[in-house]
Every structure is written in structure tokens, then in C-alpha cells.
Design an enzyme around this catalytic site. Structure first.
Site, PDB file in Angstrom:
ATOM      1  CG  ASN A  30      -1.240   5.769   1.078  1.00 18.94           C
ATOM      2  OD1 ASN A  30      -2.861   6.229   1.361  1.00 18.94           O
ATOM      3  ND2 ASN A  30      -1.664   5.675  -0.196  1.00 18.94           N
ATOM      4  CG  ASP A  40      -2.076   1.422  -2.352  1.00 15.79           C
ATOM      5  OD1 ASP A  40      -3.670   0.746  -2.671  1.00 15.79           O
ATOM      6  OD2 ASP A  40      -1.949   2.503  -1.725  1.00 15.79           O
ATOM      7  CB  SER A 123       7.228  -0.799   5.714  1.00 17.54           C
ATOM      8  OG  SER A 123       5.918  -0.958   7.071  1.00 17.54           O
ATOM      9  CB  THR A 124      10.248  -4.196   3.091  1.00 13.84           C
ATOM     10  OG1 THR A 124       9.806  -5.051   2.285  1.00 13.84           O
ATOM     11  CG2 THR A 124      10.217  -4.872   3.679  1.00 13.84           C
ATOM     12  N   GLY A 125       8.944  -1.618   1.008  1.00 18.72           N
ATOM     13  CA  GLY A 125       9.260  -0.919  -0.697  1.00 18.72           C
ATOM     14  C   GLY A 125       9.440   0.355  -0.227  1.00 18.72           C
ATOM     15  CE1 TYR A 127       4.802   5.113   2.990  1.00 23.44           C
ATOM     16  CE2 TYR A 127       4.006   3.636   4.349  1.00 23.44           C
ATOM     17  CZ  TYR A 127       3.734   5.119   3.843  1.00 23.44           C
ATOM     18  OH  TYR A 127       2.453   5.931   3.278  1.00 23.44           O
TER      19      TYR A 127
END
Ligand code: AR6
Length: 179
Positions: A30, A40, A123-125, A127
Site C-alpha cells: 500500500n 504484504d 491488486s486482485t486480492g 484491492y
């Protein structure tokens, strides 16, 4: 599945990004670089506190950009932290920001003399970017980078966490290769 693009290998596997012994692994971070869940969280847990210490010194990373730190205790040499866009319906510049995240990560690897990079599905989790659309952007951006920068990288590996995601990336790559 693997294909050759301009003397580089583009590979898709199912697995855990923290276990990859590539020169760099990429973190889906992020903008505050303060850690979180998903990839992360897994990277900071497995890599130890050195990654966060360096992230704090760097400070922030805007969406679509990338920064690089030590990989701490991980088998990779470096962690490239990039920030993908949150999905807001698709009309808020998401594809360009996601492409930027991949491109800047690859450029940072090259600038640091690294030749193999492993990516998660950015970005596909948390986000919420739809994985079919993200896969098209991700694979097209990486293939374009390899074509435009021949000899710059040897290996780009996508490490998909679920079998469903791996199947979607594989189908997308097959469709792209057929065009
Ligand atoms: N290895 C590979 N892929 C993984 C792993 C793993 N160990 N763990 C999860 N995935 P996400 P984002 C997959 O949420 O959508 C964080 O809190 C996961 O199944 O990690 O870019 C950050 O701090 C999904 O397919 O990243 C940010 O705040 C993909 O990795 C925010 O989440 C990405 O999911 C970033 O959200």
C-alpha cells in the site's frame, strides 16, 4: 506454463511468493508502505523486520510506482514494493495504474542489475481488481516490456496463489500467444 519472449522466459506457476529464490520478488504493497494482509503480510512475516525498517526510511510509494528494499531472511535478494490500484469500477484509470505498477517494478529490477523477478497477482486480492482483467493487463505489460528491453531480464515468473487464478492467467497467456 512458460513461453519465451525476446530471449526471456515468462513463466506461470502456482505457489507462495515468499518461497521464490528469484533475484527479486514483488510485494503488493500500500502507499504508506506500512504492511498489511495478503502478500504484504506474508512477505513481512517471512522476511523479518529488516524489510519494514527500510520501508520506513523510504516513507511512501504512490499508486502505480515501485520502490526496492532488502529481502531480509527471504530466499530472494530484494523485495520490490509496488502499489496497484484499488478497483473502482474500471473507469478511474485502473488499467494504466496497474500497468504502471508492473512496468516500474521491472524497470527497478533492471536498474538494480537483477535478472529474475517473481510477481504475485497485484491488486486482485484486497484491492478487488477482477482477476481476468488484471491478468490481461499484467501479462501484456510484462510481454511488452520484455520485447522493448531485449536482454534486460532472463526470467519473469507469476506466482499465483490459487489454482483458479493460475488457470485464468494460463488461459489469458494462451489467448495472447494465439493473437
Ligand atoms: N504468494 C502469492 N500470492 C499470494 C500470497 C502469497 N503468499 N498471499 C496472497 N496471495 P493482496 P492487493 C494472492 O490482497 O489486492 C495488503 O493488505 C492473493 O490471493 O495481497 O494488491 C496491502 O498492504 C491475491 O490473488 O494484494 C495492501 O493494503 C493476490 O495475492 C493491499 O493488501 C493479491 O492480493 C493490496 O491489495
Amino acid at each position: 506454463m512458460r513461453i519465451e519472449v525476446a530471449a526471456a522466459t515468462l513463466e506461470l506457476i502456482r505457489g507462495d511468493i515468499t518461497r521464490q529464490a528469484t533475484d527479486a520478488i514483488v510485494n503488493a504493497a500500500n502507499s504508506a508502505l506500512r504492511g498489511g494482509g495478503g502478500v504484504d503480510g506474508a512477505i513481512h512475516r517471512a522476511g523479518g523486520p529488516a524489510i519494514m525498517e527500510e520501508s520506513r526510511r523510504i516513507g511512501r510509494c504512490p499508486t502505480g510506482q515501485a520502490v526496492i528494499t532488502t529481502a531480509g531472511d527471504l530466499p530472494a535478494r530484494k523485495v520490490i514494493h509496488t502499489v496497484g490500484p484499488r478497483w473502482r469500477g474500471g473507469d478511474s484509470g485502473e488499467p494504466a495504474l496497474l500497468a504502471g505498477a508492473y512496468r516500474r517494478s521491472l524497470q527497478l529490477a533492471v536498474d538494480n542489475g537483477l535478472s529474475s523477478v517473481a510477481f504475485p497477482s497485484i491488486s486482485t486480492g484486497a484491492y478487488g481488481y477482477p482477476v481476468e482483467e488484471a491478468a490481461r493487463v499484467a501479462l501484456r505489460t510484462v510481454a511488452q516490456f520484455l520485447e522493448q528491453n531485449p536482454g534486460s531480464l532472463e526470467l519473469v515468473r507469476f506466482v499465483l496463489f490459487t489454482q483458479d487464478d493460475l488457470c485464468i492467467y494460463e488461459q489469458t497467456l494462451r489467448d495472447m500467444a494465439a493473437q
